[in-house]
Design an enzyme around this catalytic site. Structure first.
Site, PDB file in Angstrom:
ATOM      1  N   GLY A  11       0.778  -1.236   0.000  1.00 22.35           N
ATOM      2  CA  GLY A  11       0.000   0.000   0.000  1.00 22.35           C
ATOM      3  C   GLY A  11       0.806   1.280   0.000  1.00 22.35           C
ATOM      4  N   SER A  17       1.388   8.144   2.538  1.00 24.14           N
ATOM      5  CA  SER A  17       0.642   6.894   2.662  1.00 24.14           C
ATOM      6  C   SER A  17       0.653   6.397   4.108  1.00 24.14           C
ATOM      7  CB  SER A  17       1.273   5.810   1.777  1.00 24.14           C
ATOM      8  OG  SER A  17       1.343   6.185   0.437  1.00 24.14           O
ATOM      9  N   GLN A  38       2.165  -0.601  -6.685  1.00 23.26           N
ATOM     10  CA  GLN A  38       0.971  -0.956  -7.447  1.00 23.26           C
ATOM     11  C   GLN A  38       1.252  -1.094  -8.939  1.00 23.26           C
ATOM     12  OE1 GLN A  38      -2.227   1.848  -7.075  1.00 23.26           O
ATOM     13  NE2 GLN A  38      -3.583   0.711  -8.428  1.00 23.26           N
ATOM     14  N   ASP A  62      -0.386  -5.608  -8.318  1.00 21.82           N
ATOM     15  CA  ASP A  62      -1.760  -5.192  -8.571  1.00 21.82           C
ATOM     16  C   ASP A  62      -2.614  -6.326  -8.020  1.00 21.82           C
ATOM     17  OD1 ASP A  62      -4.314  -4.907  -9.608  1.00 21.82           O
ATOM     18  OD2 ASP A  62      -3.655  -4.259 -11.587  1.00 21.82           O
ATOM     19  N   VAL A  63      -3.383  -6.073  -6.960  1.00 21.33           N
ATOM     20  CA  VAL A  63      -4.064  -7.171  -6.271  1.00 21.33           C
ATOM     21  C   VAL A  63      -5.161  -7.809  -7.105  1.00 21.33           C
ATOM     22  CG1 VAL A  63      -3.499  -6.371  -3.947  1.00 21.33           C
ATOM     23  CG2 VAL A  63      -5.616  -5.571  -5.057  1.00 21.33           C
ATOM     24  N   ILE A  90      -4.751  -0.921   1.427  1.00 27.05           N
ATOM     25  CA  ILE A  90      -5.171  -0.514   0.094  1.00 27.05           C
ATOM     26  C   ILE A  90      -6.686  -0.429   0.027  1.00 27.05           C
ATOM     27  CG2 ILE A  90      -3.160  -1.411  -1.147  1.00 27.05           C
ATOM     28  CD1 ILE A  90      -4.758  -3.919  -1.778  1.00 27.05           C
ATOM     29  N   TYR A 153     -19.150   9.453   2.479  1.00 27.01           N
ATOM     30  CA  TYR A 153     -18.283   8.277   2.386  1.00 27.01           C
ATOM     31  C   TYR A 153     -18.843   7.268   1.393  1.00 27.01           C
ATOM     32  CZ  TYR A 153     -14.682   5.063   4.101  1.00 27.01           C
ATOM     33  OH  TYR A 153     -13.594   4.234   4.205  1.00 27.01           O
ATOM     34  N   LYS A 160     -16.123  -1.168   3.440  1.00 25.47           N
ATOM     35  CA  LYS A 160     -15.319  -1.301   4.657  1.00 25.47           C
ATOM     36  C   LYS A 160     -16.035  -2.147   5.707  1.00 25.47           C
ATOM     37  CE  LYS A 160     -11.548   1.146   3.813  1.00 25.47           C
ATOM     38  NZ  LYS A 160     -10.201   0.556   3.816  1.00 25.47           N
TER      39      LYS A 160
END
Length: 252
Positions: A11, A17, A38, A62-63, A90, A153, A160
């Site tokens: 991340g 960050s 990333q 890159d996940v 992330i 949000y 989340k």
């Protein structure tokens, strides 16, 4: 930290960050680190930061790429044979879906946000388990918008919330392997991706006014708590969402 804990940090993008603040705190306590970037656009900045804490190699991740995820853990196995902790810091949602009302979120945007911000933790945990041979700790980042409605949000609130539920289920599943899974839920802080795009200064002012300590949380404070959470000193904490917010959530 003692006995040179070994960790993977995911991340880091720049000095602002949250992941970078955590990486510095891990390093300051003696941990050895591998970090990821990333894409090629962020590689230069991440490599400069990684050099400051002796973290190598910097691996592309890159996940959404299963191949890159596999390569990261193959590199850990090759370099160390095992490791002790993983930081997952992330989150992403397409801007059009993030900035609009939840009722207008597209199916594809919701799926992307869930995949990158939540399901990636599950995929990483699956790969981490066999390499955490002496037990370990997995730590991710959430936000209060997962628990209560935070204006603007939007899409990230439900995402989340799913992440926090995943933390609890992963803690249950990985507990027999002596792997702890927790999340930090920091208050608003200036980072690469801050909550409430477009309203950050207003949110910060409200946060400082409402918190019992009447001050904003800092990246350094988040890093300090992260370092504690992956250390043996936090061995009894599992499946928890730890608020690092100067008491904001205590007010209700």
């Amino acid at each position: 930290m003692t006995d040179a804990l070994k960790g993977l940090v995911i991340g880091i993008a720049n000095e602002d960050s949250i992941a970078w603040a955590c990486a510095r705190a891990f390093h300051d306590r003696g941990a050895r680190l591998i970090v990821t970037c990333q894409n090629e656009q962020t590689r230069g900045a991440v490599e400069d930061l990684a050099a400051r804490i002796g973290a190598e190699p910097v691996l592309p991740l890159d996940v959404t790429s299963e191949a890159q995820m596999d390569a990261v853990f193959a590199a850990i196995a090759d370099k160390w044979g095992r490791f002790d902790f993983l930081l997952h810091s992330i989150a992403y949602a397409p801007p059009a879906d993030l900035l609009g009302e939840l009722t207008n979120a597209s199916g594809s945007g919701f799926a992307i946000a869930m995949d990158v911000s939540c399901h990636s933790l599950i995929r990483l945990a699956k790969r981490a388990r066999p390499l955490m041979k002496n037990g370990g700790a997995i730590l991710t980042m959430s936000y209060y918008g997962a628990e209560k409605v935070m204006p603007h949000y939007n899409l990230m609130g439900p995402v989340k919330a799913a992440l926090e539920s995943s933390v609890r289920y992963l803690a249950w599943e990985l507990g027999p392997s002596d792997i702890r899974v927790n999340a930090l839920s920091p208050g608003p802080v200036r980072s690469r991706v801050s909550p409430h795009p477009g309203r950050f200064d207003e949110i910060m002012q409200e946060d400082v006014f409402r918190t019992p300590l009447h001050r904003a949380i800092t990246l350094e404070q988040i890093g300090d708590v992260a370092a504690f959470m992956v250390s043996p000193q936090a061995s009894g904490i599992n499946g928890q969402i730890i608020h690092v917010d100067n008491g904001f959530t205590a007010i209700g």
